[in-house]
Every structure is written in structure tokens, then in C-alpha cells.
Design a protein around this motif. Structure first.
Motif, PDB file in Angstrom:
ATOM      1  N   ARG A   3       0.816  -1.207   0.000  1.00 26.16           N
ATOM      2  CA  ARG A   3       0.000   0.000   0.000  1.00 26.16           C
ATOM      3  C   ARG A   3       0.851   1.258   0.000  1.00 26.16           C
ATOM      4  O   ARG A   3       0.332   2.356  -0.124  1.00 26.16           O
ATOM      5  N   CYS A   4       2.156   1.130   0.117  1.00 25.55           N
ATOM      6  CA  CYS A   4       3.056   2.279   0.211  1.00 25.55           C
ATOM      7  C   CYS A   4       3.638   2.607  -1.165  1.00 25.55           C
ATOM      8  O   CYS A   4       3.754   1.754  -2.027  1.00 25.55           O
ATOM      9  N   ASP A   5       3.995   3.865  -1.340  1.00 30.78           N
ATOM     10  CA  ASP A   5       4.596   4.288  -2.602  1.00 30.78           C
ATOM     11  C   ASP A   5       6.081   3.958  -2.668  1.00 30.78           C
ATOM     12  O   ASP A   5       6.623   3.723  -3.740  1.00 30.78           O
ATOM     13  N   ASN A 191       4.848   7.344   1.727  1.00 31.59           N
ATOM     14  CA  ASN A 191       3.962   7.693   0.622  1.00 31.59           C
ATOM     15  C   ASN A 191       4.377   9.043   0.066  1.00 31.59           C
ATOM     16  O   ASN A 191       5.108   9.798   0.706  1.00 31.59           O
ATOM     17  N   THR A 192       3.897   9.340  -1.132  1.00 32.58           N
ATOM     18  CA  THR A 192       4.138  10.674  -1.670  1.00 32.58           C
ATOM     19  C   THR A 192       3.480  11.702  -0.749  1.00 32.58           C
ATOM     20  O   THR A 192       2.520  11.399  -0.039  1.00 32.58           O
ATOM     21  N   ASP A 194       1.516  14.047  -0.975  1.00 34.58           N
ATOM     22  CA  ASP A 194       0.108  14.408  -1.103  1.00 34.58           C
ATOM     23  C   ASP A 194      -0.827  13.317  -0.594  1.00 34.58           C
ATOM     24  O   ASP A 194      -2.045  13.468  -0.649  1.00 34.58           O
ATOM     25  N   ARG A 195      -0.277  12.209  -0.084  1.00 37.37           N
ATOM     26  CA  ARG A 195      -1.087  11.108   0.436  1.00 37.37           C
ATOM     27  C   ARG A 195      -0.925  11.007   1.948  1.00 37.37           C
ATOM     28  O   ARG A 195       0.018  11.559   2.530  1.00 37.37           O
ATOM     29  N   PRO A 196      -1.837  10.298   2.621  1.00 35.28           N
ATOM     30  CA  PRO A 196      -1.667  10.083   4.071  1.00 35.28           C
ATOM     31  C   PRO A 196      -0.368   9.341   4.350  1.00 35.28           C
ATOM     32  O   PRO A 196       0.155   8.637   3.489  1.00 35.28           O
TER      33      PRO A 196
END
Length: 311
Positions: A3-5, A191-192, A194-196
Motif C-alpha cells: 500500500r506504500c509508494d 507515501n508521496t 500528497d497522500r496520508p
């Protein structure tokens, strides 16, 4: 993948190699393998000098039941068991100070590692100290109930919080890392921006075995990086012009190419990118005969005309 970038993993063998390499440098060795702790004692503090004869050795696995039971916590009793703990072996720790005889011991620390609000927290939970060669019960009691607990509390202040850098790469800006130690590795996830924030990763589910060093990027992040890389191509242009002689004349040419749009996406294989580029192409060319050849052809034409007229 996850789920992580972004996921970054370091195996304990790699980290231990880095520690050994750092310890071999004289300047680093003097800075990192020696020091003084101000140990609280009542209403004052006493200096506790320490030195490492060998670099620490990490074991990034869950401590065993025996290690939990043998550890001495900040209150002089075994620490409470928590997930994500690991051990740091200090093969030759030398300690001396007021009321403490200079001695070299083998010490194993039980620790946790975490990242919060952009800082790295390293927390010593307890220490397993080999006191078999300390014959005096009073000396053993001093180590178990005074030296180790107070040293652990002082170490918390000494280590403090270390700021973690933000990562900006390939047109992507990542937020704070979440760190987890276990299964023989340290794994960080982000994450990036702009994400949580990314959740704490589970090393065992991400990697079948501890890698030396590995970086994973999600498909969505990879596509964003690819789009950012080609976005700068739109509107760019280039041109060329010139001339060249070829014996009886000269060729002149001009060409121009402009990128109208560029897009990229990840194909079925994450290592393959499909890139679409729209181009405008303009080209011109012409040939000029040399002047003397042109005049010769004119004279020849006139001569032919006169010859034909005489018939």
C-alpha cells in the motif's frame, strides 16, 4: 507490491558491514566508540566514561524469551515485552566512573527503532550484562540496580531524536517514513507527500528473506515519475539548416522538429515504460546550379537555336 509508494530495506549483514567499516576510520572511531554519559544520581549527575573495543553487532530479530528475562530495564527489572524489538551486542564495553571499577563487559541491549514526525527514535529497553566474573555480590548489585538502569535513562537523553531527511527524487516528493525492524532487516515505508502517511511495514510479508539493500516503488509512483520525466519535453523544439556543394551546384536545406505532447505509462512489466510522443516536423530543400554552369547552358541553348534556324 504494498500500500506504500516507496519501500527501502536494509539487511542486518549490510548494516553490520557499515558499522565495521565506520569503526575502522580513526576519526569516526574516536567519535562514535568513546564517550561520557552524565548519569543522574539523586540531585546531581556523575560522569560515566565508556568505550567500545569492537563495533556493535545488530541482530534485527525478535529477542528470545531468555533474552527478555535476562535483560535489566530502566527500573532494575526486566522490561515489558514489545513488538518490533531487536538486539545490539556490544562485545567489549568498558565502563568506569565514580564508584564504578573500570571493567570490560559483554553487553547486549534490547532496543526499538521508530520514526515519528520526521525524526528517528532509538530506544534502549534493557541490557543483558554478563556479571559472571564479578565475584562481589555488592558490585553485581551496583551494576544491576544502579549502573545499568541509570545508564539506560541517560542514553535516552543522549540519543535524543535524529531528524530524518525528506526524499525528493524523479519529480516525486515523499512524506515521513515509518520504520520497522524485524526478520533480519530494517524496512522503511513512505507515501508521496500528497497522500496520508504510510503505515508501519511488516518486513516478513514484504521480503521472503533479508535483502542486502532494496528499494521498491509502487506502480502509481513509477507512472507519476515517468510522466514528470517526459512532461518537460512538450513544447521543446530544435532546428537545423545548412548547405553543401556537390560539383555542379549547391543543395540548401532546413528542418525543424517540435514536440507537441509526451505521455508515459507503466506497461505490464514494471520495468517497461510505454512513451507516446507527438511531433511536428517541417523540412525544406532546394538546389542551385553554379553560375558558370548556368551561363554555359544558356550559351549552348542559344547555339542550338541558331543552328536550327539556319536550316
Amino acid at each position: 507490491m504494498t500500500r506504500c509508494d516507496l519501500v527501502v530495506a536494509l539487511g542486518q549483514d549490510t548494516l553490520n558491514d557499515l558499522l565495521r567499516s565506520s569503526a575502522s576510520r580513526p576519526g569516526v572511531r574516536d567519535t562514535l566508540l568513546n564517550g561520557t554519559l552524565q548519569v543522574p544520581s539523586g540531585d546531581r549527575s556523575i560522569p560515566l566514561d565508556w568505550a567500545l573495543g569492537e563495533p556493535p553487532v545488530l541482530s534485527l530479530h525478535e529477542p528470545t524469551d531468555d533474552e527478555w528475562r535476562a535483560a535489566i530495564g530502566p527500573r532494575g527489572v526486566p522490561p515489558a515485552r514489545v513488538p518490533g524489538a531487536f538486539t545490539v551486542l556490544l562485545p567489549r564495553l568498558t565502563v568506569s566512573g565514580p564508584g564504578v571499577k573500570r571493567a570490560t563487559r559483554r553487553v547486549k541491549l534490547l532496543c526499538t527503532l521508530a520514526a515519528r514526525s520526521g525524526t528517528l527514535d532509538f530506544t534502549p529497553l534493557g541490557a543483558e550484562l554478563d556479571l559472571r566474573h564479578v565475584p562481589d555480590p555488592s558490585d553485581r548489585a551496583v551494576y544491576r540496580h544502579i549502573v545499568v538502569p541509570r545508564a539506560l535513562r541517560a542514553a535516552l537523553v543522549l540519543l535524543g531524536r535524529t531528524a530524518l531527511p525528506r526524499i525528493d527524487v524523479a519529480g516525486l516528493s515523499f512524506g515521513d517514513f515509518a520504520l520497522t525492524a524485524g526478520a533480519g532487516m530494517v524496512v522503511g515505508a513512505a507515501n508521496t507527500a500528497d497522500r496520508p502517511p504510510a503505515p508501519a511495514p511488516d518486513p516478513a510479508t514484504l521480503f521472503p528473506r533479508a535483502p542486502a539493500f532494496e528499494v521498491l516503488l509502487s506502480r502509481a509512483a513509477l507512472e507519476r515519475a515517468a510522466r514528470a520525466a517526459v512532461a518537460g519535453l512538450a513544447g521543446r523544439s530544435d532546428s537545423a539548416r545548412g548547405s553543401s556543394s556537390f560539383g555542379i551546384g549547391r543543395a540548401q536545406y532546413e528542418g525543424r522538429v517540435q514536440v507537441n505532447a509526451a505521455t508515459a505509462r507503466v506497461a505490464g512489466d514494471p520495468l517497461e515504460l510505454d512513451v507516446d510522443i507527438s511531433l511536428s516536423v517541417h523540412a525544406e530543400a532546394g538546389i542551385d546550379l553554379f553560375r558558370d554552369i548556368g551561363e554555359a547552358l544558356n550559351h549552348a541553348a542559344e547555339g542550338i537555336g541558331r543552328a536550327l534556324a539556319s536550316y
